[in-house]
Scaffold this active site. Structure first.
Site, PDB file in Angstrom:
ATOM      1  NE  ARG A  54      86.776  41.549  74.384  1.00 20.44           N
ATOM      2  CZ  ARG A  54      86.936  41.085  75.183  1.00 20.44           C
ATOM      3  NH1 ARG A  54      86.996  40.888  76.477  1.00 20.44           N
ATOM      4  NH2 ARG A  54      88.479  40.538  75.208  1.00 20.44           N
ATOM      5  CE  LYS A  66      65.147  51.040  64.239  1.00 21.80           C
ATOM      6  NZ  LYS A  66      65.292  49.965  63.083  1.00 21.80           N
TER       7      LYS A  66
HETATM    8  C1  LIG Z   1      61.381  50.051  67.526  1.00 24.09           C
HETATM    9  C2  LIG Z   1      62.615  49.855  67.574  1.00 24.09           C
HETATM   10  N1  LIG Z   1      63.213  48.852  68.733  1.00 24.09           N
HETATM   11  C3  LIG Z   1      63.974  48.094  67.974  1.00 24.09           C
HETATM   12  C4  LIG Z   1      64.854  48.027  67.113  1.00 24.09           C
HETATM   13  C5  LIG Z   1      66.037  46.750  66.056  1.00 24.09           C
HETATM   14  O1  LIG Z   1      66.931  48.259  66.382  1.00 24.09           O
HETATM   15  P1  LIG Z   1      68.127  47.645  64.859  1.00 24.09           P
HETATM   16  O2  LIG Z   1      68.121  47.494  64.011  1.00 24.09           O
HETATM   17  O3  LIG Z   1      69.041  48.794  65.243  1.00 24.09           O
HETATM   18  O4  LIG Z   1      68.442  45.942  65.408  1.00 24.09           O
HETATM   19  C6  LIG Z   1      63.877  47.937  65.658  1.00 24.09           C
HETATM   20  C7  LIG Z   1      64.465  47.663  64.643  1.00 24.09           C
HETATM   21  O5  LIG Z   1      63.569  48.905  63.302  1.00 24.09           O
HETATM   22  C8  LIG Z   1      62.760  48.831  66.217  1.00 24.09           C
HETATM   23  O6  LIG Z   1      61.533  49.789  65.450  1.00 24.09           O
END
Ligand SMILES: Cc1ncc(COP(=O)(O)O)c(C=O)c1O
Length: 398
Positions: free
Chosen positions: A60, A212
């Protein structure tokens, strides 16, 4: 987590994407690190165990695989970065960064354009621990000073907003926040550290949804938080004591994605701009929300602070019945309808911020749709959108 970086000659971000965090001699010369599936680390003697001697102590708390990714991200962020924490999603990065910045009795200012789950975390969870949140106009700039309360200790920015694309004046907000003893947290998922050097522009804690563009293939859940010297100790303590960690395969996929981030983003940027400009010339479209377009209200800030754009933008249709927009979306074959973005494939979603806003009014003038332009041939994408508009025309008439 990472606090160390090898001494290397200065290099540009695209080079750091390729060289960052690499330690081939430790992996018998192989280019990439092994994927350590690990919990227990064995010690040679009882004394070694009691004295916590050894480079690693428990799965961890870090493995060569997690260190490769945190070191690579740290090198990408540059010298202002004191450490990087990995967490299991982008939303976890947002919630942990907020938790590490605030304590009971304090207040956070959050941009009205924030990703909706960021608001939910503030309103539903932080409130239970005696931390209050209020929302501000994303275009407020230095005017944020007037909203700072005596107990405001954090300001959260997301620029551009990932549905509505307002550009925030991050350096002006950071100056005002710092002058009043607050830290600045930024969701920098749209630009990534490659196109916006957040920690050099006054941000103290920089959040990435690695799900992303860092992952880049829609097959990983991952988040990271990069901290400067002032915020790293609390962030490290919070992540460490909460027991947060990421599965080794997801860490590896994040590292693998990072290596090609530069070429992928360049393609997303060029193709996204071509599609955005094509939309701007369509008679059915009222406005395109893309800060890298000349006429966009956020263009001057984008040009001043950012070095690129990704493939995510929105369009506002001229007023039409909802069925016409749905006919457009349902006719698309290359743009999948689904949440998230930043993978290799094109995506589309209808959205409406009206319900979410509390500090500003969302009145774009017509139905709104967000596009993620992927790595397909851009002419094929435009042909797909033309088919969508044919279905749109039929449904608008009926
Ligand atoms: C701008 C933005 N921040 C954070 C997130 C959250 O990411 P995750 O889906 O990995 O929790 C998203 C998800 O769509 C997003 O569009």
């Amino acid at each position: 987590m990472s606090t160390s970086g090898a001494d290397k000659p200065p290099s540009k971000p695209a080079t750091r994407l390729v060289t960052g965090g690499r330690d081939s001699p430790s992996y018998y010369g192989f280019v990439n690190p092994p994927v350590y599936h690990a919990s227990t680390v064995l010690h040679r003697t009882a004394a070694d165990y009691l004295a916590n001697r050894g480079r690693y102590s428990y799965g961890r708390r870090g493995t060569p695989t997690t260190e490769a990714l945190t070191n690579a991200l740290r090198e990408l962020e540059g010298p202002s970065c004191a450490g990087v924490a990995l967490v299991p999603s982008g939303l976890a990065a947002i919630s942990v960064a907020l938790l590490s910045s605030l304590r009971a009795g304090e207040h956070v200012l959050v941009t009205d354009s924030a990703y909706e789950p960021t608001r939910l975390f503030c309103d539903k969870v932080l409130s239970r621990y005696g931390i209050s949140a209020s929302y501000y106009d994303p275009l407020i700039g230095a005017g944020i000073a007037a909203l700072m309360q005596p107990n405001t200790r954090a300001v959260f920015v997301e620029s551009p907003g990932s549905l509505s694309f307002e550009m925030q004046d991050v350096p002006a907000i950071a100056d005002a926040a710092h002058a009043r003893g607050a830290v600045v947290l930024m969701d920098n998922t749209w630009a990534t550290p490659l196109y916006f050097a957040a920690l050099d522009k006054g941000v103290d804690l920089c959040i990435q949804a690695g799900t992303k563009y860092i992952g880049g293939h829609s097959d990983v859940m991952l988040g990271s938080i990069s901290a400067n010297r002032a915020t790293w100790p609390r962030l490290h303590e919070t992540v460490f004591t909460m027991g947060l960690c990421v599965g080794p395969d997801d860490v590896y996929l994040g590292l693998r994605g990072l290596r090609t981030l530069g070429v992928r983003l360049a393609h997303h940027q060029a193709a996204g701009l071509k599609v955005a400009r094509w939309f701007a010339a369509r008679p059915e479209i009222l406005r395109v929300l893309h800060p890298a377009l000349d006429g966009d209200p956020g263009h001057a800030i984008w040009k001043r602070d950012f070095t690129g754009a990704c493939g995510l933008f929105s369009v506002v249709f001229k007023p039409v019945p909802e069925r016409a927009v749905h006919a457009f979306l349902d006719a698309l074959t290359l743009f999948g309808i689904g949440a998230s973005w930043g993978g290799y494939e094109s995506l589309v979603i209808p959205f409406d911020c009206t319900r979410v806003r509390t500090a500003t009014t969302w009145a774009p003038g017509g139905p709104t749709v967000r596009f993620h332009v992927g790595l397909e041939d851009v002419d094929d994408l435009i042909a797909d959108l033309e088919r969508g508009f044919a279905a749109f025309a039929g449904a608008a008439k009926s």
